[in-house]
Design a protein around this motif. Structure first.
Motif, PDB file in Angstrom:
ATOM      1  N   MET A   5       0.789  -1.120  -0.054  1.00 29.31           N
ATOM      2  CA  MET A   5      -0.158   0.076   0.039  1.00 29.31           C
ATOM      3  C   MET A   5       0.808   1.223  -0.101  1.00 29.31           C
ATOM      4  SD  MET A   5      -2.981   1.072  -0.057  1.00 29.31           S
ATOM      5  CE  MET A   5      -3.763   2.553  -0.210  1.00 29.31           C
ATOM      6  N   VAL A   6       1.812   1.049   0.721  1.00 31.63           N
ATOM      7  CA  VAL A   6       2.739   2.519   0.826  1.00 31.63           C
ATOM      8  C   VAL A   6       3.414   2.705  -0.575  1.00 31.63           C
ATOM      9  CG1 VAL A   6       4.987   3.298   1.626  1.00 31.63           C
ATOM     10  CG2 VAL A   6       3.371   1.916   3.196  1.00 31.63           C
ATOM     11  N   ASP A   7       3.708   1.562  -1.328  1.00 30.86           N
ATOM     12  CA  ASP A   7       4.488   1.775  -2.687  1.00 30.86           C
ATOM     13  C   ASP A   7       3.243   2.450  -3.565  1.00 30.86           C
ATOM     14  OD1 ASP A   7       6.400  -1.468  -2.561  1.00 30.86           O
ATOM     15  OD2 ASP A   7       6.745   0.815  -1.956  1.00 30.86           O
ATOM     16  N   ILE A   8       2.025   2.067  -3.716  1.00 35.70           N
ATOM     17  CA  ILE A   8       0.904   2.563  -4.334  1.00 35.70           C
ATOM     18  C   ILE A   8       0.720   4.314  -3.933  1.00 35.70           C
ATOM     19  CG2 ILE A   8      -1.481   2.939  -4.806  1.00 35.70           C
ATOM     20  CD1 ILE A   8      -1.423  -0.326  -4.255  1.00 35.70           C
ATOM     21  N   ASP A  17     -14.319  -2.708   1.857  1.00 35.24           N
ATOM     22  CA  ASP A  17     -13.182  -3.109   2.347  1.00 35.24           C
ATOM     23  C   ASP A  17     -11.965  -3.285   1.637  1.00 35.24           C
ATOM     24  OD1 ASP A  17     -11.868  -3.750   4.625  1.00 35.24           O
ATOM     25  OD2 ASP A  17     -12.397  -6.165   4.542  1.00 35.24           O
ATOM     26  N   SER A  18     -11.636  -2.099   0.975  1.00 35.74           N
ATOM     27  CA  SER A  18     -10.362  -2.032   0.257  1.00 35.74           C
ATOM     28  C   SER A  18      -9.934  -0.479  -0.013  1.00 35.74           C
ATOM     29  CB  SER A  18     -10.849  -2.673  -1.325  1.00 35.74           C
ATOM     30  OG  SER A  18      -9.478  -2.521  -2.228  1.00 35.74           O
ATOM     31  N   GLU A  19      -8.920  -0.450   0.547  1.00 41.15           N
ATOM     32  CA  GLU A  19      -8.198   0.862   0.722  1.00 41.15           C
ATOM     33  C   GLU A  19      -7.997   1.247  -1.023  1.00 41.15           C
ATOM     34  OE1 GLU A  19      -7.088   4.887   1.888  1.00 41.15           O
ATOM     35  OE2 GLU A  19      -8.281   3.191   2.742  1.00 41.15           O
ATOM     36  N   VAL A  20      -7.523   0.342  -1.661  1.00 46.83           N
ATOM     37  CA  VAL A  20      -7.121   0.712  -3.230  1.00 46.83           C
ATOM     38  C   VAL A  20      -8.247   1.162  -4.125  1.00 46.83           C
ATOM     39  CG1 VAL A  20      -6.128  -0.226  -5.174  1.00 46.83           C
ATOM     40  CG2 VAL A  20      -4.873  -0.983  -2.905  1.00 46.83           C
ATOM     41  N   LEU A  45       3.702   6.208  -5.424  1.00 47.23           N
ATOM     42  CA  LEU A  45       3.635   6.227  -6.716  1.00 47.23           C
ATOM     43  C   LEU A  45       2.498   7.338  -7.225  1.00 47.23           C
ATOM     44  CD1 LEU A  45       4.280   5.189  -9.493  1.00 47.23           C
ATOM     45  CD2 LEU A  45       2.311   3.416  -9.391  1.00 47.23           C
ATOM     46  N   LEU A  46       1.377   7.350  -6.507  1.00 45.61           N
ATOM     47  CA  LEU A  46       0.339   8.469  -6.571  1.00 45.61           C
ATOM     48  C   LEU A  46       1.015   9.770  -6.369  1.00 45.61           C
ATOM     49  CD1 LEU A  46      -2.807   6.655  -5.240  1.00 45.61           C
ATOM     50  CD2 LEU A  46      -2.264   7.244  -7.653  1.00 45.61           C
ATOM     51  N   GLU A  47       1.665   9.703  -5.376  1.00 46.40           N
ATOM     52  CA  GLU A  47       2.234  11.099  -5.053  1.00 46.40           C
ATOM     53  C   GLU A  47       3.368  11.586  -6.340  1.00 46.40           C
ATOM     54  OE1 GLU A  47       3.958  10.176  -1.434  1.00 46.40           O
ATOM     55  OE2 GLU A  47       2.360  11.029  -0.053  1.00 46.40           O
ATOM     56  N   MET A  48       3.905  10.645  -6.728  1.00 45.42           N
ATOM     57  CA  MET A  48       4.846  10.887  -7.620  1.00 45.42           C
ATOM     58  C   MET A  48       4.109  11.517  -8.937  1.00 45.42           C
ATOM     59  SD  MET A  48       8.087  10.834  -6.746  1.00 45.42           S
ATOM     60  CE  MET A  48       9.215  10.511  -8.223  1.00 45.42           C
ATOM     61  N   THR A  49       3.345  10.755  -9.115  1.00 46.06           N
ATOM     62  CA  THR A  49       2.228  10.992 -10.640  1.00 46.06           C
ATOM     63  C   THR A  49       1.624  12.428 -10.278  1.00 46.06           C
ATOM     64  OG1 THR A  49       2.062   8.728 -10.653  1.00 46.06           O
ATOM     65  CG2 THR A  49       0.492  10.307 -12.034  1.00 46.06           C
ATOM     66  N   GLY A  50       1.051  12.821  -9.032  1.00 51.08           N
ATOM     67  CA  GLY A  50       0.518  13.976  -8.977  1.00 51.08           C
ATOM     68  C   GLY A  50       1.620  15.252  -8.872  1.00 51.08           C
ATOM     69  N   ILE A  51       2.595  14.962  -8.489  1.00 51.82           N
ATOM     70  CA  ILE A  51       3.660  15.996  -8.332  1.00 51.82           C
ATOM     71  C   ILE A  51       4.128  16.241  -9.846  1.00 51.82           C
ATOM     72  CG2 ILE A  51       5.943  16.407  -7.935  1.00 51.82           C
ATOM     73  CD1 ILE A  51       5.437  15.182  -5.178  1.00 51.82           C
ATOM     74  N   VAL A  52       4.332  15.072 -10.611  1.00 54.84           N
ATOM     75  CA  VAL A  52       4.788  15.471 -12.028  1.00 54.84           C
ATOM     76  C   VAL A  52       3.528  16.213 -12.905  1.00 54.84           C
ATOM     77  CG1 VAL A  52       5.365  14.235 -14.275  1.00 54.84           C
ATOM     78  CG2 VAL A  52       6.242  13.499 -11.999  1.00 54.84           C
ATOM     79  N   ALA A  53       2.409  15.739 -12.626  1.00 55.18           N
ATOM     80  CA  ALA A  53       1.118  16.289 -13.351  1.00 55.18           C
ATOM     81  C   ALA A  53       0.893  17.739 -12.987  1.00 55.18           C
ATOM     82  CB  ALA A  53      -0.029  15.527 -12.955  1.00 55.18           C
ATOM     83  N   PHE A  54       1.036  18.117 -11.564  1.00 55.56           N
ATOM     84  CA  PHE A  54       0.889  19.268 -11.128  1.00 55.56           C
ATOM     85  C   PHE A  54       2.298  20.190 -11.767  1.00 55.56           C
ATOM     86  CE2 PHE A  54      -2.318  19.717  -7.641  1.00 55.56           C
ATOM     87  CZ  PHE A  54      -3.304  20.345  -8.410  1.00 55.56           C
TER      88      PHE A  54
END
Length: 205
Positions: free
Chosen positions: A1-4, A171-174, A7-16
């Motif tokens: 979950m931490v890796d996901i 029951d799924s954080e993802v 990855l989302l943070e990196m994607t958001g930072i690149v997009a912004f």
């Protein structure tokens, strides 16, 4: 979950960052200006969130690879000859992706630190919108969040609550992350495409 999440943070930072650099390049800024606008767009919301929650050190200070990545993208944008041809209208998709990612992750961090759902949703909105607001202010534009012809912060707010609902129902954080993110991106893109607004000028046809 931490890796996901990372990855989302990196994607958001690149997009912004890209959304900010497109605007900066359109305003004929030099490499320093392009980096600065990309930096504040990508990391401004998270910085404000961390300051308000007294979360130290700031996220980008703990992860120096993030400003380094933004610097590398800024160098490409500064010296790539075709970058100036990218129109400001092209920022809608990367901006929507950044809005979705940072709204959801900002809200979740607030929950992790013990805040209520309502406060978490407000902090999610702040995380998702403040960087773009700084970008627009520095580029002498009225921020999306304040424009009468744009639905922006309200989409972020609603997306946070969609995320909370999915957490409770599924029951799924993802899955909750995915649904919340897609809701914000799709609704934002639809609002731009079909000119959906919260309020219209009564004299406007």
């Amino acid at each position: 979950m931490v890796d996901i999440i990372y990855l989302l943070e990196m994607t958001g930072i690149v997009a912004f960052a890209i959304s900010g650099m497109i605007v900066a390049r359109a305003k004929n800024m030099d490499p320093v200006g392009i980096f600065t606008i990309g930096f504040v767009t990508a990391l401004g919301g998270g910085t404000l969130r961390d300051l308000m929650m007294d979360n130290h050190p700031l996220y980008w200070m703990k992860h120096q690879e993030l400003p380094i990545l933004i610097l590398c993208i800024a160098v490409v944008f500064s010296y790539w000859n075709r970058a100036h041809r990218i129109r400001e209208s092209r920022i809608v998709l990367p901006d929507a992706i950044g809005l979705g990612i940072f709204s959801i992750l900002g809200a979740q961090l607030a929950l992790d630190l013990g805040h209520s759902l309502f406060i978490a949703s407000l902090l999610g909105v702040m995380t998702g919108t403040f960087g773009g607001a700084l970008r627009d202010i520095l580029c002498n534009e009225v921020p999306y969040i304040f424009r009468k012809d744009q639905i922006y912060a309200s989409i972020s707010f609603a997306g946070c609550w969609v995320y909370f609902a999915c957490q409770w129902l599924l029951d799924s954080e993802v899955t909750a992350l995915t649904v919340g993110l897609l809701f914000i991106v799709i609704v934002r893109m639809a609002a731009v495409r079909f000119d959906i607004r919260l309020q219209r000028d009564p004299f406007q046809k």
